[in-house]
Design a protein around this motif. Structure first.
Motif, PDB file in Angstrom:
ATOM      1  N   TYR A 260       0.864  -1.034  -0.122  1.00 22.84           N
ATOM      2  CA  TYR A 260      -0.025  -0.051  -0.049  1.00 22.84           C
ATOM      3  C   TYR A 260       0.974   1.365   0.000  1.00 22.84           C
ATOM      4  CZ  TYR A 260      -4.736  -1.873   0.540  1.00 22.84           C
ATOM      5  OH  TYR A 260      -5.885  -2.306   0.414  1.00 22.84           O
ATOM      6  N   HIS A 261       2.038   1.254   0.837  1.00 19.48           N
ATOM      7  CA  HIS A 261       2.616   2.434   1.007  1.00 19.48           C
ATOM      8  C   HIS A 261       3.227   2.601  -0.442  1.00 19.48           C
ATOM      9  CE1 HIS A 261       5.380   5.529   2.566  1.00 19.48           C
ATOM     10  NE2 HIS A 261       6.497   4.748   1.848  1.00 19.48           N
ATOM     11  N   THR A 262       3.940   1.796  -1.029  1.00 17.17           N
ATOM     12  CA  THR A 262       4.533   2.134  -2.333  1.00 17.17           C
ATOM     13  C   THR A 262       3.568   2.339  -3.493  1.00 17.17           C
ATOM     14  OG1 THR A 262       6.173   0.132  -2.024  1.00 17.17           O
ATOM     15  CG2 THR A 262       5.912   0.870  -4.422  1.00 17.17           C
ATOM     16  N   ALA A 263       2.137   1.765  -3.501  1.00 13.74           N
ATOM     17  CA  ALA A 263       1.115   2.186  -4.294  1.00 13.74           C
ATOM     18  C   ALA A 263       0.864   3.899  -4.035  1.00 13.74           C
ATOM     19  CB  ALA A 263      -0.061   1.472  -4.069  1.00 13.74           C
TER      20      ALA A 263
ATOM     21  N   THR B  12      -3.777  -5.108  -7.927  1.00 13.67           N
ATOM     22  CA  THR B  12      -4.659  -3.777  -8.957  1.00 13.67           C
ATOM     23  C   THR B  12      -4.950  -3.059  -7.710  1.00 13.67           C
ATOM     24  OG1 THR B  12      -5.158  -5.973 -10.018  1.00 13.67           O
ATOM     25  CG2 THR B  12      -6.599  -4.027 -10.148  1.00 13.67           C
ATOM     26  N   PHE B  13      -4.761  -1.874  -8.230  1.00 15.88           N
ATOM     27  CA  PHE B  13      -5.353  -0.420  -7.526  1.00 15.88           C
ATOM     28  C   PHE B  13      -6.396  -0.060  -7.818  1.00 15.88           C
ATOM     29  CE2 PHE B  13      -5.121   4.173  -7.425  1.00 15.88           C
ATOM     30  CZ  PHE B  13      -4.646   4.373  -6.156  1.00 15.88           C
ATOM     31  N   LYS B  14      -7.299   0.366  -6.876  1.00 16.24           N
ATOM     32  CA  LYS B  14      -8.607   0.671  -7.072  1.00 16.24           C
ATOM     33  C   LYS B  14      -8.937   2.057  -6.115  1.00 16.24           C
ATOM     34  CE  LYS B  14     -12.891   0.339  -8.742  1.00 16.24           C
ATOM     35  NZ  LYS B  14     -13.294   1.333  -9.712  1.00 16.24           N
ATOM     36  N   ILE B  15      -9.217   2.948  -6.657  1.00 16.29           N
ATOM     37  CA  ILE B  15     -10.050   4.060  -5.683  1.00 16.29           C
ATOM     38  C   ILE B  15     -11.234   3.885  -5.231  1.00 16.29           C
ATOM     39  CG2 ILE B  15     -10.723   6.475  -5.559  1.00 16.29           C
ATOM     40  CD1 ILE B  15      -8.152   6.986  -7.802  1.00 16.29           C
TER      41      ILE B  15
ATOM     42  N   MET C 259      -3.419   4.967 -14.716  1.00 19.70           N
ATOM     43  CA  MET C 259      -1.804   5.336 -14.632  1.00 19.70           C
ATOM     44  C   MET C 259      -1.081   4.648 -13.679  1.00 19.70           C
ATOM     45  SD  MET C 259      -0.458   9.254 -14.607  1.00 19.70           S
ATOM     46  CE  MET C 259      -1.468   9.523 -16.028  1.00 19.70           C
ATOM     47  N   VAL C 260      -1.570   4.386 -12.263  1.00 15.68           N
ATOM     48  CA  VAL C 260      -1.007   3.802 -11.304  1.00 15.68           C
ATOM     49  C   VAL C 260      -0.989   1.912 -11.746  1.00 15.68           C
ATOM     50  CG1 VAL C 260      -1.329   2.743  -9.203  1.00 15.68           C
ATOM     51  CG2 VAL C 260      -1.945   5.195  -9.306  1.00 15.68           C
ATOM     52  N   ASN C 261      -1.880   1.588 -12.356  1.00 18.89           N
ATOM     53  CA  ASN C 261      -2.121   0.016 -12.780  1.00 18.89           C
ATOM     54  C   ASN C 261      -1.311  -0.092 -13.812  1.00 18.89           C
ATOM     55  OD1 ASN C 261      -3.582  -1.102 -10.980  1.00 18.89           O
ATOM     56  ND2 ASN C 261      -5.458  -0.007 -11.667  1.00 18.89           N
ATOM     57  N   ASP C 262      -0.815   1.022 -14.647  1.00 18.68           N
ATOM     58  CA  ASP C 262      -0.217   0.831 -15.797  1.00 18.68           C
ATOM     59  C   ASP C 262       1.389   0.674 -15.113  1.00 18.68           C
ATOM     60  OD1 ASP C 262       0.746   0.855 -18.890  1.00 18.68           O
ATOM     61  OD2 ASP C 262       1.811   2.783 -18.293  1.00 18.68           O
TER      62      ASP C 262
ATOM     63  N   TYR D 169       0.230   9.275  -5.769  1.00 15.56           N
ATOM     64  CA  TYR D 169       0.634  10.803  -5.699  1.00 15.56           C
ATOM     65  C   TYR D 169       1.236  11.219  -7.198  1.00 15.56           C
ATOM     66  CZ  TYR D 169       3.146  14.751  -3.374  1.00 15.56           C
ATOM     67  OH  TYR D 169       3.536  16.010  -3.101  1.00 15.56           O
ATOM     68  N   LYS D 170       2.106  10.596  -7.792  1.00 16.84           N
ATOM     69  CA  LYS D 170       2.773  11.018  -8.948  1.00 16.84           C
ATOM     70  C   LYS D 170       1.520  11.107  -9.962  1.00 16.84           C
ATOM     71  CE  LYS D 170       5.565  12.096 -12.296  1.00 16.84           C
ATOM     72  NZ  LYS D 170       6.310  13.268 -12.257  1.00 16.84           N
ATOM     73  N   ALA D 171       0.700  10.082  -9.931  1.00 15.21           N
ATOM     74  CA  ALA D 171      -0.539  10.005 -10.869  1.00 15.21           C
ATOM     75  C   ALA D 171      -1.285  11.336 -10.864  1.00 15.21           C
ATOM     76  CB  ALA D 171      -1.303   8.900 -10.879  1.00 15.21           C
ATOM     77  N   LEU D 172      -1.553  11.633  -9.457  1.00 15.01           N
ATOM     78  CA  LEU D 172      -2.643  12.830  -9.136  1.00 15.01           C
ATOM     79  C   LEU D 172      -1.842  14.109  -9.686  1.00 15.01           C
ATOM     80  CD1 LEU D 172      -3.531  11.872  -5.501  1.00 15.01           C
ATOM     81  CD2 LEU D 172      -5.224  12.330  -7.304  1.00 15.01           C
ATOM     82  N   ARG D 173      -0.353  14.234  -9.666  1.00  8.96           N
ATOM     83  CA  ARG D 173       0.075  15.296 -10.027  1.00  8.96           C
ATOM     84  C   ARG D 173       0.130  15.417 -11.564  1.00  8.96           C
ATOM     85  NH1 ARG D 173       3.651  18.532  -6.746  1.00  8.96           N
ATOM     86  NH2 ARG D 173       5.116  18.523  -8.597  1.00  8.96           N
TER      87      ARG D 173
END
Length: 170
Positions: free
Chosen positions: A29-32, A149-152, A81-84, A37-41
């Motif tokens: 989770y921490h690495t995700a 897999t990352f999910k908001i 972007m995160v999942n890519d 954060y980068k994807a949000l920017r």
């Protein structure tokens, strides 16, 4: 003074950096969180700055500066972007360097002057072809492919000018 004392007591048992512990799941989770954060920017703009995080084995919570609710399209862009980046199985490299050098090399750091003179910088990707670079002292996976897999699951207001995302990895 009473409020300060209560606050100190509440955070005394917390792991450094808003982490519940340093278990494998919390590390993923921490690495995700770095990737998000980068994807949000990338999606919302360079004005986005981390304002806090809380990570447990069940979910991540991340607060960031932004003045308006994210659209469903923006949320999907961040997730994609995160999942890519996860699917590319990029390496994470850690390097110790001077705080000023870290900022000069493009590292992000949410706490500016509070950092010691020597910091750890985590780079996701290659030295010349990196996705994100942050000053951090927390635990990280060796490769992004370990995350899952990352999910908001929720995006909401936290306070004036601050948004909060809750996300999970599966």
């Amino acid at each position: 003074q009473k409020q300060k004392d209560r606050s100190r007591t509440a955070t005394a048992g917390q792991f450094k950096g808003g982490l519940a512990d340093d278990s494998e799941t919390v590390t993923r989770y921490h690495t995700a969180t770095h990737l998000m954060y980068k994807a949000l920017r990338n999606v919302l703009g360079e004005h986005v700055m981390q304002r806090g995080s809380n990570i447990t084995a069940e979910r991540m919570r991340f607060d960031f500066s932004h003045d308006e609710k994210m659209t469903p399209e923006q949320i999907k862009q961040v997730e994609d972007m995160v999942n890519d980046v996860i699917s590319k199985d990029l390496p994470l490299n850690c390097e110790e360097m001077g705080k000023d050098d870290a900022f000069a090399k493009g590292a992000l750091g949410a706490f500016g002057e509070k950092y010691p003179d020597t910091v750890k910088v985590y780079t996701v990707g290659g030295e010349n072809d990196w996705y994100s670079k942050e000053i951090c002292g927390g635990p990280h996976v060796a490769h992004t492919g370990e995350i899952g897999t990352f999910k908001i699951i929720k995006e909401e207001s936290s306070s004036a000018g601050v948004r909060r995302i809750k996300a999970v990895i599966e």
